[in-house]
Design a protein around this motif. Structure first.
Motif, PDB file in Angstrom:
ATOM      1  N   LEU A 243     -32.932  95.219   5.514  1.00  0.00           N
ATOM      2  CA  LEU A 243     -31.831  94.369   5.054  1.00  0.00           C
ATOM      3  C   LEU A 243     -31.594  93.208   6.022  1.00  0.00           C
ATOM      4  N   ALA A 244     -31.606  93.509   7.317  1.00  0.00           N
ATOM      5  CA  ALA A 244     -31.332  92.480   8.319  1.00  0.00           C
ATOM      6  C   ALA A 244     -32.411  91.401   8.305  1.00  0.00           C
ATOM      7  N   GLN A 245     -33.669  91.800   8.209  1.00  0.00           N
ATOM      8  CA  GLN A 245     -34.743  90.805   8.210  1.00  0.00           C
ATOM      9  C   GLN A 245     -34.745  89.986   6.921  1.00  0.00           C
ATOM     10  N   ALA A 246     -34.379  90.620   5.822  1.00  0.00           N
ATOM     11  CA  ALA A 246     -34.300  89.873   4.569  1.00  0.00           C
ATOM     12  C   ALA A 246     -33.229  88.789   4.659  1.00  0.00           C
ATOM     13  N   VAL A 247     -32.071  89.143   5.206  1.00  0.00           N
ATOM     14  CA  VAL A 247     -30.996  88.163   5.372  1.00  0.00           C
ATOM     15  C   VAL A 247     -31.424  87.058   6.337  1.00  0.00           C
ATOM     16  N   ALA A 248     -32.036  87.447   7.454  1.00  0.00           N
ATOM     17  CA  ALA A 248     -32.447  86.465   8.455  1.00  0.00           C
ATOM     18  C   ALA A 248     -33.472  85.482   7.895  1.00  0.00           C
ATOM     19  N   LYS A 249     -34.402  85.968   7.094  1.00  0.00           N
ATOM     20  CA  LYS A 249     -35.390  85.070   6.485  1.00  0.00           C
ATOM     21  C   LYS A 249     -34.728  84.088   5.536  1.00  0.00           C
ATOM     22  N   SER A 250     -33.734  84.566   4.802  1.00  0.00           N
ATOM     23  CA  SER A 250     -33.099  83.714   3.796  1.00  0.00           C
ATOM     24  C   SER A 250     -32.288  82.585   4.417  1.00  0.00           C
ATOM     25  N   GLU A 251     -31.803  82.786   5.651  1.00  0.00           N
ATOM     26  CA  GLU A 251     -30.961  81.764   6.280  1.00  0.00           C
ATOM     27  C   GLU A 251     -31.549  81.230   7.584  1.00  0.00           C
ATOM     28  N   GLN A 252     -32.868  81.469   7.766  1.00  0.00           N
ATOM     29  CA  GLN A 252     -33.552  81.018   8.982  1.00  0.00           C
ATOM     30  C   GLN A 252     -32.804  81.477  10.234  1.00  0.00           C
ATOM     31  N   GLY A 253     -32.456  82.735  10.200  1.00  0.00           N
ATOM     32  CA  GLY A 253     -31.705  83.315  11.306  1.00  0.00           C
ATOM     33  C   GLY A 253     -32.541  84.260  12.138  1.00  0.00           C
ATOM     34  N   ALA A 254     -31.863  85.090  12.905  1.00  0.00           N
ATOM     35  CA  ALA A 254     -32.513  86.044  13.794  1.00  0.00           C
ATOM     36  C   ALA A 254     -31.880  87.412  13.623  1.00  0.00           C
ATOM     37  N   VAL A 255     -32.625  88.438  14.035  1.00  0.00           N
ATOM     38  CA  VAL A 255     -32.145  89.823  14.022  1.00  0.00           C
ATOM     39  C   VAL A 255     -32.128  90.324  15.455  1.00  0.00           C
ATOM     40  N   VAL A 256     -31.055  91.008  15.837  1.00  0.00           N
ATOM     41  CA  VAL A 256     -30.963  91.619  17.158  1.00  0.00           C
ATOM     42  C   VAL A 256     -30.629  93.094  16.974  1.00  0.00           C
ATOM     43  N   VAL A 257     -31.507  93.940  17.470  1.00  0.00           N
ATOM     44  CA  VAL A 257     -31.313  95.393  17.394  1.00  0.00           C
ATOM     45  C   VAL A 257     -30.839  95.858  18.764  1.00  0.00           C
ATOM     46  N   CYS A 258     -29.711  96.574  18.807  1.00  0.00           N
ATOM     47  CA  CYS A 258     -29.136  96.937  20.100  1.00  0.00           C
ATOM     48  C   CYS A 258     -28.229  98.150  19.970  1.00  0.00           C
ATOM     49  N   GLY A 259     -27.633  98.537  21.101  1.00  0.00           N
ATOM     50  CA  GLY A 259     -26.646  99.610  21.112  1.00  0.00           C
ATOM     51  C   GLY A 259     -27.113 100.876  21.795  1.00  0.00           C
ATOM     52  N   SER A 260     -28.438 101.055  21.881  1.00  0.00           N
ATOM     53  CA  SER A 260     -28.972 102.278  22.460  1.00  0.00           C
ATOM     54  C   SER A 260     -30.449 102.099  22.751  1.00  0.00           C
ATOM     55  N   LEU A 261     -30.890 102.590  23.900  1.00  0.00           N
ATOM     56  CA  LEU A 261     -32.317 102.577  24.198  1.00  0.00           C
ATOM     57  C   LEU A 261     -33.084 103.401  23.170  1.00  0.00           C
ATOM     58  N   TYR A 262     -32.486 104.501  22.739  1.00  0.00           N
ATOM     59  CA  TYR A 262     -33.141 105.364  21.754  1.00  0.00           C
ATOM     60  C   TYR A 262     -33.347 104.603  20.447  1.00  0.00           C
ATOM     61  N   LEU A 263     -32.305 103.897  20.010  1.00  0.00           N
ATOM     62  CA  LEU A 263     -32.403 103.143  18.765  1.00  0.00           C
ATOM     63  C   LEU A 263     -33.432 102.022  18.895  1.00  0.00           C
ATOM     64  N   ALA A 264     -33.394 101.286  19.997  1.00  0.00           N
ATOM     65  CA  ALA A 264     -34.328 100.181  20.190  1.00  0.00           C
ATOM     66  C   ALA A 264     -35.771 100.686  20.199  1.00  0.00           C
ATOM     67  N   ALA A 265     -35.984 101.847  20.809  1.00  0.00           N
ATOM     68  CA  ALA A 265     -37.325 102.416  20.829  1.00  0.00           C
ATOM     69  C   ALA A 265     -37.790 102.806  19.425  1.00  0.00           C
ATOM     70  N   GLN A 266     -36.892 103.394  18.643  1.00  0.00           N
ATOM     71  CA  GLN A 266     -37.233 103.770  17.272  1.00  0.00           C
ATOM     72  C   GLN A 266     -37.547 102.524  16.444  1.00  0.00           C
ATOM     73  N   ALA A 267     -36.739 101.481  16.627  1.00  0.00           N
ATOM     74  CA  ALA A 267     -36.968 100.235  15.884  1.00  0.00           C
ATOM     75  C   ALA A 267     -38.293  99.608  16.278  1.00  0.00           C
ATOM     76  N   ARG A 268     -38.625  99.674  17.551  1.00  0.00           N
ATOM     77  CA  ARG A 268     -39.880  99.073  18.031  1.00  0.00           C
ATOM     78  C   ARG A 268     -41.080  99.717  17.344  1.00  0.00           C
ATOM     79  N   LYS A 269     -41.062 101.017  17.248  1.00  0.00           N
ATOM     80  CA  LYS A 269     -42.168 101.718  16.592  1.00  0.00           C
ATOM     81  C   LYS A 269     -42.293 101.282  15.132  1.00  0.00           C
ATOM     82  N   LEU A 270     -41.160 101.193  14.449  1.00  0.00           N
ATOM     83  CA  LEU A 270     -41.177 100.805  13.038  1.00  0.00           C
ATOM     84  C   LEU A 270     -41.681  99.373  12.869  1.00  0.00           C
ATOM     85  N   LEU A 271     -41.183  98.473  13.701  1.00  0.00           N
ATOM     86  CA  LEU A 271     -41.525  97.058  13.550  1.00  0.00           C
ATOM     87  C   LEU A 271     -42.981  96.773  13.896  1.00  0.00           C
ATOM     88  N   LEU A 272     -43.498  97.446  14.915  1.00  0.00           N
ATOM     89  CA  LEU A 272     -44.878  97.198  15.302  1.00  0.00           C
ATOM     90  C   LEU A 272     -45.881  97.783  14.318  1.00  0.00           C
TER      91      LEU A 272
END
Length: 434
Positions: free
Chosen positions: A397-426
């Motif tokens: 959802l975040a990347q879809a919104v960011a693409k539509s408005e030439q924006g950016a996505v920032v994932v944060c709040g926890s090292l655990y969450l950032a690590a999980q997101a990194r695996k998914l994104l890569l």
């Protein structure tokens, strides 16, 4: 025992000991022949910046030709990241072998914590590998941290002190500083990061100079500000000058320039302690320019721009917010998940001005705060927010919104969450993440 069984054994131990202290750790290491006594260590504690500072110092020491052990906490992508020699994670078969060696002694030492086991494993591996120097990060606090069995470090380093783990370390900066500088030893020089709060700085000074009769080397606020004034900072890193040494620092944000100055100062101190190549310009430049530390304002996608950061306390969130100022007027969609024992209100308050909207998720962690509870807290701050069922859905959802408005996505709040997101994104297809 195979690798997964070894990890299961490690993770089966509790996070915190029933009673704080170093007795269990000392008992275990005695049974193992005290491998830590074979090591020359740089011991680093602090609230924020210690992991990046460890990585910078270790990277320069490797570039200088020293066989360098690095111990960090927590890991981001894989458990073995915690224990590295010359940038290489401990091999799986070696980890299994050392767990099998430690296991019978662990049962004799008492009710060990997971971190105590981790630290014993690291000491055994570093000693076995014949490391010339080890850069050692504390886990929690310092005074009773398992790493604090090191009696004669080469150098101690205290990075930025902030409010975190207040239920354990105390709810004032002075109390937390007292716990962190418990690593400082009589006669051992201590490098202290710039921009310390006055109450924290005074406690550190009392411990290092007053109690231990040692020298405290403070990173210069003036030199830091001069570097910041001339730095060319981008979200991908900064062009900086450290005492006349011009280089590219691939870790983004002015806080990483602060960490670089701390590392730079520590390396100059090490050059006086039998490691002369640590302060050579070639090693400093090569090591700092090649340093890597995942999910510290890390850009993992460019279409749309997607940044990961493990900030999980108000001070870390404020640091991230300052770094996001480099994006100018770019609309930012946050994807945030936090653990229930963290100050989510303080982190939200710091980041809210930088986010146009926030998608809340629940990290895959037993201590996670439910996404709907986080969204309710964000709503109370007037931030446009919603809760996603899964992290994958939130990222989509975040990347879809960011693409539509030439924006950016920032994932944060926890090292655990950032690590999980990194695996998914890569793992995403090239057309899903540029």
């Amino acid at each position: 025992m195979d690798y997964q069984e070894a990890l299961a054994y490690i993770h089966s131990h509790r996070r915190f000991g029933a009673k704080p202290g170093l007795e269990r750790m000392r008992a275990l290491l005695t049974l193992l022949g005290n491998p830590q006594e074979q090591l020359s260590c740089v011991h680093i504690a602090g609230t924020n910046g210690k992991g990046s500072t460890v990585a910078m110092i270790a990277s320069v020491l490797r570039a200088a030709g020293y066989k360098t052990g690095m111990y960090i906490s927590p890991y981001v992508l894989e458990y073995r990241e915690r224990i590295q020699v010359n940038g290489e994670m401990i091999p799986r078969d070696a980890l299994v072998r050392l767990v099998e060696r430690i296991q019978p002694f662990a049962e004799q030492a008492g009710e060990l914590t997971e971190f105590e086991l981790n630290t014993a494993l690291a000491f055994c591996w570093f000693a076995e590998q014949g490391c010339g120097i080890v850069v050692l990060e504390t886990g929690l606090g310092g005074r009773f941290d398992a790493t604090n069995v090191i009696q004669h470090p080469l150098l101690c380093v205290i990075t930025s002190i902030g409010l975190d783990h207040t239920e354990i370390l105390g709810d004032t900066l002075a109390q937390i500083a007292a716990e962190k500088c418990g690593i400082c030893k009589p006669g051992v020089r201590t490098v202290v990061s710039a921009r310390q709060a006055p109450e924290a700085f005074e406690i550190i000074r009392q411990h290092v100079v007053g109690r231990n009769g040692a020298v405290m080397v403070s990173v210069s606020d003036v030199e830091l500000e001069q570097t910041l004034a001339t730095a060319q900072m981008r979200i991908s890193g900064s062009e900086i000058s450290l005492n006349g040494l011009k280089l590219h620092l691939p870790l983004a944000g002015e806080h990483q320039i602060l960490n670089a100055w701390t590392a730079f100062t520590a390396l100059h101190e090490l050059s006086k302690k039998g490691f002369p190549k640590a302060a050579q310009a070639s090693a400093l430049r090569s090591g700092l320019e090649s340093v890597r530390f995942p999910v510290r304002i890390e850009t993992v996608c460019t279409d749309p721009l997607t940044i990961l950061d493990g900030a999980h306390n108000p001070q870390g969130a404020q640091t991230l917010a300052r770094a996001l100022e480099m994006l100018g007027e770019t609309p930012v969609t946050g994807v945030m998940g936090v653990l229930s024992d963290k100050d989510s209100a303080g982190a939200l308050d710091a980041l809210a001005p930088r986010f146009r909207r926030l998608i809340c998720v629940t990290p895959d962690n037993p201590r996670a705060l439910d996404a709907h509870d986080l969204a309710a807290r964000a709503d109370a701050l007037g931030l446009q927010s919603s809760a996603a069922h899964t992290l994958e859905e939130g990222l989509f959802l975040a990347q879809a919104v960011a693409k539509s408005e030439q924006g950016a996505v920032v994932v944060c709040g926890s090292l655990y969450l950032a690590a999980q997101a990194r695996k998914l994104l890569l793992k995403k297809e090239a057309d899903g993440c540029g």
